[in-house]
Design an enzyme around this catalytic site. Structure first.
Site, PDB file in Angstrom:
ATOM      1  N   GLY A   1     -17.766 -68.725 -24.761  1.00 22.88           N
ATOM      2  CA  GLY A   1     -16.944 -68.724 -23.558  1.00 22.88           C
ATOM      3  C   GLY A   1     -17.756 -68.471 -22.301  1.00 22.88           C
ATOM      4  N   SER A   2     -17.190 -67.686 -21.383  1.00 19.77           N
ATOM      5  CA  SER A   2     -17.778 -67.536 -20.046  1.00 19.77           C
ATOM      6  C   SER A   2     -19.117 -66.806 -20.037  1.00 19.77           C
ATOM      7  CB  SER A   2     -16.796 -66.806 -19.127  1.00 19.77           C
ATOM      8  OG  SER A   2     -15.637 -67.611 -18.940  1.00 19.77           O
ATOM      9  N   THR A   3     -19.463 -66.075 -21.088  1.00 24.22           N
ATOM     10  CA  THR A   3     -20.772 -65.419 -21.110  1.00 24.22           C
ATOM     11  C   THR A   3     -21.903 -66.437 -21.169  1.00 24.22           C
ATOM     12  OG1 THR A   3     -20.535 -65.162 -23.509  1.00 24.22           O
ATOM     13  CG2 THR A   3     -19.984 -63.244 -22.143  1.00 24.22           C
TER      14      THR A   3
END
Length: 613
Positions: A324-326
């Site tokens: 995801g956003s990491t």
């Protein structure tokens, strides 16, 4: 008597004396008298006896020739086999210690208690009354066990020295204490995720006990020695080196102080959000050494047999997930490297973008308007990330992702590592939606340890280091006698990574990662809240993985901390609310343990003042 009578008697006597008597034969006459020719049967018998004796002598001689000359080699070999025995002596496994020298695993002398009721000099009840308090059992239960069989009843195993000393002091007949060695983990479950365990056959079955078996077993070997006719080993024939083994220990890069703090912080959040599982990793970006690796739920390796086998694998290296956003900072680094954006590039986030007829929205369901690249990371805008990566040729984008090693393992020294999953180039480039979903960290999968490795590359100036836990073999003075070698690979330029780190700093100072702020310290970070992929394809409706990754200190990036929480329950479950507090607690412990000094930061454009004067 008259004269006439005397004459008559004298005449009569003379007559008898003169009478002829038979003469005694002399010895020569006697021998001549009994000499006779031997019969034919006597001669035959004599010949047969001599023939039998000669045949026996020749037979024995021939047999001796066969045994001593013809069959010497084979018989000598058989004799050696009967006289020698092959032994494999028990040599304790090497101890495992942390970076401070604290013992994490060692071999411990234990005892098993056996009783033989038929040799008791006291009644069963009396023996039971004496043993019961030491074994913490009911005396009547022991009496029942004594009545089942006459000998060889095992009452207890894994008794420590304190218990065995008390039992020996009783001096009971019919009671035996058998010595053995067992692996002992004094820290219990603190590092079970890393250490693994050793079974009753002294074989490593998980963790480092399995993957580092050759380092932990002290040059195990077999040797042959002589024994007498009763099978007793003759000490004179034991090799001199049989009991000579080194005192080296396997030292890890783990710090038990940080490990304890990380586990405590993780447990709190897992209980608070009733999550399925979680993990915390702390890596030194300079060389890839892991200071902490925690996964929950865990188990006690001293009592591994009481635990579910699913806990024996370390899911931070064996399970894949979509980050995801990491992963967004890594995509930003790729875009900067390819020259399609700069830190000052402005992206208009309208809150919705359609790619191949698929609508893509932000997690907040809101539009963020015009954003610079730092703003894109601060707001974790999916729509803006899609627009950034659309500027890049899909084939080039794919090649960049492949260069990160997304479809490869990291080479960690733990067992069970799996490689990440990245679609083929043909699949990735065929439709624009593949690149679009990859821009915000979905559509491909990796392990938590792989994500830490990639963020370490941002922290160390662009080098892909090898994550590892084993420091090497050390002696009692801490002197290194063997150390593993690890490779490095450059994937970004230092200029790019510095820009990305500074933009990630604004995520903590001004964005979704504010909860991880620590006064007077510059921290870079990124939140992540990803949908959880379904084994049948697509995504699970009500399942997600929350995460937060941090790098500190920004002025001299060195440490990478990642927290991942799988399937937290509740409404307010995001990377910022679930995982970021864990990372903050771990960073506070890290700052104290490593003595990281604070840094006074001047206010910069677009960054709020971090130090309140």
């Amino acid at each position: 008597m008259t004269d006439t009578s005397r004459k008559l008697i004298s005449h009569s006597s003379k007559g008898r004396v003169n009478k002829k008597r038979p003469q005694k034969p002399n010895s020569r006459t006697k021998a001549t008298h009994f000499k006779a020719k031997p019969s034919q049967s006597s001669i035959f018998r004599l010949i047969m006896v001599w023939a039998f004796l000669l045949a026996g002598m020749f037979g024995l001689g021939w047999r001796l020739y066969q045994l001593q000359i013809v069959q010497f080699t084979s018989l000598h070999s058989k004799a050696r086999q009967q006289q020698t025995v092959s032994l494999r002596p028990y040599i304790p496994r090497r101890s495992i210690i942390d970076r401070q020298g604290n013992i994490l695993a060692t071999d411990q002398l234990i005892h098993s208690l056996y009783v033989h009721p038929k040799y008791f000099q006291q009644s069963n009840e009396e023996v039971a009354q004496k043993l019961a308090p030491l074994l913490k059992v009911n005396p009547q239960k022991l009496v029942e066990q004594f009545s089942r069989q006459e000998t060889g009843i095992r009452l207890a195993k894994n008794l420590d020295e304190s218990d065995t000393s008390k039992i020996k002091a009783l001096k009971l007949d019919g009671v035996d204490l058998l010595e053995n060695y067992a692996r002992f983990y004094p820290q219990n479950d603190l590092a079970a995720d890393v250490l693994g365990y050793v079974d009753q056959e002294r074989q490593g079955q998980a963790g480092l006990e399995l993957s580092q078996r050759k380092l932990l077993e002290r040059d195990l070997y077999s040797f042959s020695t002589r024994r007498n006719g009763e099978g007793v080993i003759l000490p004179a024939f034991l090799p001199k080196e049989v009991f000579n083994f080194d005192e080296l220990q396997l030292q890890l890069t783990l710090d038990t102080r940080l490990q304890r703090a990380a586990r405590a912080a993780l447990k709190r959040q897992l209980q608070k959000f009733k999550a399925k599982r979680g993990a915390v990793l702390v890596m030194d970006a300079k060389d890839g050494s892991l200071l902490s690796l925690v996964s929950e739920p865990s188990y006690n390796p001293n009592e591994y047999y009481k635990s579910n086998v699913s806990l024996f694998k370390n899911w931070t290296v064996s399970d894949l997930y979509e980050p995801g956003s990491t992963f967004k900072p890594l995509n930003v680094a790729i875009a900067i490297e390819e020259g399609v954006i700069t830190p000052t590039t402005i992206i208009n986030d309208t809150g919705l973008i359609t790619v191949d007829r698929w609508p893509i929205k932000n997690a907040t369901q809101k539009a963020n308007g015009k954003l610079d690249i730092a703003g894109v990371l601060q707001t974790s805008s999916n729509v803006a990330m899609v627009q950034i990566m659309q500027r890049l040729n899909r084939k080039v984008y794919y090649q960049r992702l492949a260069a990160l090693g997304l479809d490869q393992g990291v080479g960690i020294d733990l067992p069970g590592e799996v490689s990440g999953h990245l679609k083929t180039e043909e699949e990735f480039t065929r439709q624009a939606i593949e690149a679009a979903t990859a821009s915000f960290g979905q559509g491909f999968s990796l392990t938590p340890i792989k994500l830490v490795q990639l963020h370490a590359a941002l922290a160390n100036g662009g080098k892909l280091v090898t994550p590892h836990i084993v420091r090497g073999l050390v002696d009692e003075y801490g002197q290194i006698h063997w150390q593993p070698t690890h490779t490095k690979q450059t994937i970004f330029t230092p200029q790019t990574t510095q820009k990305v780190i500074e933009m990630m700093e604004t995520v903590v100072s001004d964005g979704t990662g504010e909860v991880a702020k620590i006064d007077k310290y510059r921290i870079a970070g990124k939140t992540g809240t990803a949908q959880k992929a379904s084994p049948r394809g697509g995504y699970l409706a009500n399942a997600k993985i929350t995460s937060f990754v941090a790098i500190l200190p920004v002025e001299s990036p060195r440490y990478v901390i990642l927290a991942v929480v799988d399937e937290p329950k509740g409404a307010n479950t995001f990377g910022s609310t679930v995982a970021a507090p864990i990372v903050k607690s771990v960073m506070e412990a890290l700052i104290s343990i490593q003595g990281i000094p604070p840094f006074q930061v001047k206010p910069r454009e677009g960054v709020k003042e971090r130090i309140q004067q």
